[in-house]
Design a protein around this motif. Sequence first.
Motif, mmCIF file in Angstrom:
data_model
loop_
_atom_site.group_PDB
_atom_site.id
_atom_site.type_symbol
_atom_site.label_atom_id
_atom_site.label_comp_id
_atom_site.label_asym_id
_atom_site.label_seq_id
_atom_site.Cartn_x
_atom_site.Cartn_y
_atom_site.Cartn_z
ATOM 1 N N ILE A 1 51.724 -13.095 -56.623
ATOM 2 C CA ILE A 1 52.643 -13.956 -55.874
ATOM 3 C C ILE A 1 51.999 -15.316 -55.651
ATOM 4 C CG2 ILE A 1 53.779 -12.031 -54.729
ATOM 5 C CD1 ILE A 1 52.079 -12.684 -52.245
ATOM 6 N N LEU A 2 52.819 -16.353 -55.540
ATOM 7 C CA LEU A 2 52.343 -17.710 -55.307
ATOM 8 C C LEU A 2 52.790 -18.157 -53.917
ATOM 9 C CD1 LEU A 2 52.924 -19.414 -58.775
ATOM 10 C CD2 LEU A 2 50.837 -18.394 -57.853
ATOM 11 N N VAL A 3 51.814 -18.311 -53.038
ATOM 12 C CA VAL A 3 52.064 -18.735 -51.667
ATOM 13 C C VAL A 3 52.108 -20.260 -51.618
ATOM 14 C CG1 VAL A 3 51.199 -18.620 -49.295
ATOM 15 C CG2 VAL A 3 50.878 -16.676 -50.844
ATOM 16 N N TYR B 1 70.051 -18.763 -51.721
ATOM 17 C CA TYR B 1 69.417 -18.134 -52.872
ATOM 18 C C TYR B 1 68.055 -17.591 -52.441
ATOM 19 C CZ TYR B 1 72.917 -21.069 -55.119
ATOM 20 O OH TYR B 1 74.100 -21.689 -55.467
ATOM 21 N N LYS B 2 67.877 -16.299 -52.671
ATOM 22 C CA LYS B 2 66.620 -15.641 -52.313
ATOM 23 C C LYS B 2 65.851 -15.275 -53.560
ATOM 24 C CE LYS B 2 67.157 -13.433 -47.786
ATOM 25 N NZ LYS B 2 67.006 -12.142 -47.079
ATOM 26 N N GLY B 3 64.522 -15.298 -53.444
ATOM 27 C CA GLY B 3 63.734 -14.901 -54.592
ATOM 28 C C GLY B 3 62.257 -14.901 -54.297
ATOM 29 N N ASN C 1 67.344 -24.942 -43.755
ATOM 30 C CA ASN C 1 66.360 -24.226 -44.561
ATOM 31 C C ASN C 1 65.156 -23.853 -43.702
ATOM 32 O OD1 ASN C 1 67.012 -23.897 -47.482
ATOM 33 N ND2 ASN C 1 67.532 -26.065 -47.259
ATOM 34 N N VAL C 2 64.703 -22.623 -43.863
ATOM 35 C CA VAL C 2 63.568 -22.112 -43.111
ATOM 36 C C VAL C 2 62.593 -21.463 -44.082
ATOM 37 C CG1 VAL C 2 65.009 -21.680 -41.096
ATOM 38 C CG2 VAL C 2 64.589 -19.819 -42.699
ATOM 39 N N ILE C 3 61.400 -21.208 -43.605
ATOM 40 C CA ILE C 3 60.432 -20.447 -44.388
ATOM 41 C C ILE C 3 60.710 -18.967 -44.150
ATOM 42 C CG2 ILE C 3 57.983 -19.999 -44.790
ATOM 43 C CD1 ILE C 3 57.421 -22.764 -43.553
ATOM 44 N N GLU C 4 60.895 -18.209 -45.208
ATOM 45 C CA GLU C 4 61.152 -16.781 -45.052
ATOM 46 C C GLU C 4 60.010 -16.113 -44.291
ATOM 47 O OE1 GLU C 4 63.848 -14.125 -46.747
ATOM 48 O OE2 GLU C 4 64.201 -15.689 -45.257
ATOM 49 N N PRO C 5 60.320 -15.254 -43.324
ATOM 50 C CA PRO C 5 59.247 -14.568 -42.602
ATOM 51 C C PRO C 5 58.559 -13.540 -43.487
ATOM 52 C CG PRO C 5 61.379 -13.712 -41.940
ATOM 53 C CD PRO C 5 61.653 -14.883 -42.832
ATOM 54 N N GLU C 6 57.262 -13.346 -43.247
ATOM 55 C CA GLU C 6 56.566 -12.292 -43.970
ATOM 56 C C GLU C 6 57.089 -10.938 -43.515
ATOM 57 O OE1 GLU C 6 52.511 -11.435 -42.084
ATOM 58 O OE2 GLU C 6 52.763 -13.577 -41.788
ATOM 59 N N LYS C 7 56.777 -9.894 -44.259
ATOM 60 C CA LYS C 7 57.339 -8.574 -43.966
ATOM 61 C C LYS C 7 56.985 -8.086 -42.571
ATOM 62 C CE LYS C 7 57.886 -6.787 -48.666
ATOM 63 N NZ LYS C 7 57.661 -8.058 -49.361
ATOM 64 N N THR D 1 53.989 -16.074 -47.206
ATOM 65 C CA THR D 1 52.759 -15.391 -47.612
ATOM 66 C C THR D 1 53.019 -14.245 -48.579
ATOM 67 O OG1 THR D 1 52.899 -13.992 -45.631
ATOM 68 C CG2 THR D 1 51.539 -15.972 -45.490
ATOM 69 N N GLU D 2 54.278 -13.894 -48.781
ATOM 70 C CA GLU D 2 54.646 -12.874 -49.765
ATOM 71 C C GLU D 2 55.200 -13.510 -51.037
ATOM 72 O OE1 GLU D 2 54.038 -9.739 -49.130
ATOM 73 O OE2 GLU D 2 53.482 -10.006 -47.024
ATOM 74 N N GLY D 3 55.144 -14.839 -51.119
ATOM 75 C CA GLY D 3 55.684 -15.543 -52.275
ATOM 76 C C GLY D 3 57.194 -15.650 -52.276
ATOM 77 N N GLU D 4 57.843 -15.297 -51.174
ATOM 78 C CA GLU D 4 59.300 -15.247 -51.109
ATOM 79 C C GLU D 4 59.879 -16.551 -50.567
ATOM 80 O OE1 GLU D 4 59.398 -10.440 -50.089
ATOM 81 O OE2 GLU D 4 59.512 -11.952 -48.488
#
Length: 436
Positions: free
Chosen positions: A60-62, A48-50, A412-418, A79-82
Amino acid sequence: MRPIIFTSFRHTISVQLSTLFLAALLLGFQNVKAAFFQQEESQNYEQYKGVVKDSESKDILVFATIAIEGTNISVITNTEGEFLLKVPSSMTDARVRISHLGYDDKIIPLSELKSSNNKIYLDIAVTELSEVEISMPKDAAEVVRKALSKKGDNYLGDHSIMTAFYRESIKKRRRNVSLSEAVVNIYKQPYSSSRKDVMKLYKARKSTDYSRLDTIALKFRGGPFNTLYIDFMKYPEFMFENGQLDYYDFSFGRTTLINEKPVYVINFKQRPDISLPLFYGKLYIDANTYALTSAIYNLNVENRKEASEIFVRKKPARAEVYPTQAAYRVDYRQNDGKWYYGYSNVQMVFKVKWKNKLFSSTYAISGEMAITDWKKNTAKEFVQPRERLRPSVVLSDEVSGFSDPNFWGDYNVIEPEKSIETAINKIRRKLRRIKS
């Protein structure tokens, strides 16, 4: 008497610079075959992505936590709240708790989440309290001492095995020049024990664009241990060594309510008569139990020479290298009334100035680690010495790179920033061209 604060700290967090590209420490990453308790092929999973945002400002909430209730599965927003949350397909009736410091928790049935484009909004929950509404201690330093003395009551008392995702990056100005990721197993000792935690590597990958590093190679010495040792309640000696609470001034910020619980906000900074670089920041301590729930702080780097000696192990003779920022954060989570280390972050900025050169270079080095699952170590499993990561580890340059999109499986990983995602995609394209 001058404090000797960094005897241990210097060993665990350092940056290594050299005119030569130093050989990476070979830790046998390719030969690691030990399995985690969360086996990659053991079950199917849904993802699930969001993004998590402030309900009013839509900012955004980091560092928001997304966790499956009744389990130890969780992940952190980037860092993008994703976020990207992976959940076993069997958990059809699960509920997701979203939390962030200063906001009300939100609970959502997992069935209401889509596979992508989820937007979750949290409401601000911090309410200032007057001193009349809560019994305020007279001494802020005493609150910190009491929090440290009660860690055996407030934090995990069992041996446990934690799965953690770790990422570190080096940027020159705003461009990524080195990316590293790892999944590690942390054999966590009880918080009441003086024994240090042990880590074992499961997976790792790294890519470095040395052409953007000019003639400098930066090594983030310590790797995952840099973030592990920020577990303030397990390793208070790395901030306040024995007796060195006296080198700080403590004061109360405005006491707040977080999730309907009163929390002391303790400000701290080094005393003006102390010359060595020490820390300053805020501690968030539960007013009822005296459990530290979060700490956000910085190292004083105003003394350029002494701050440089803390981090820089080796450098070219013609270069002046010094930190301009060193920021830290640790967040704790609660399960069955006990708190435990959940997430930490290190952000450091270095300036490199060469003799006879007009312009300097700025490098930003960051590392973050999040606990994504854990269990009690009831069988007293342990790691053989030869399999343990060393506190001086540098993640190898000789790992598999970013060519395999399914590298992490159901971890589970932390989504990379853009910007990191863009850099990874460029690396993948280069690898495809090489293979073709």
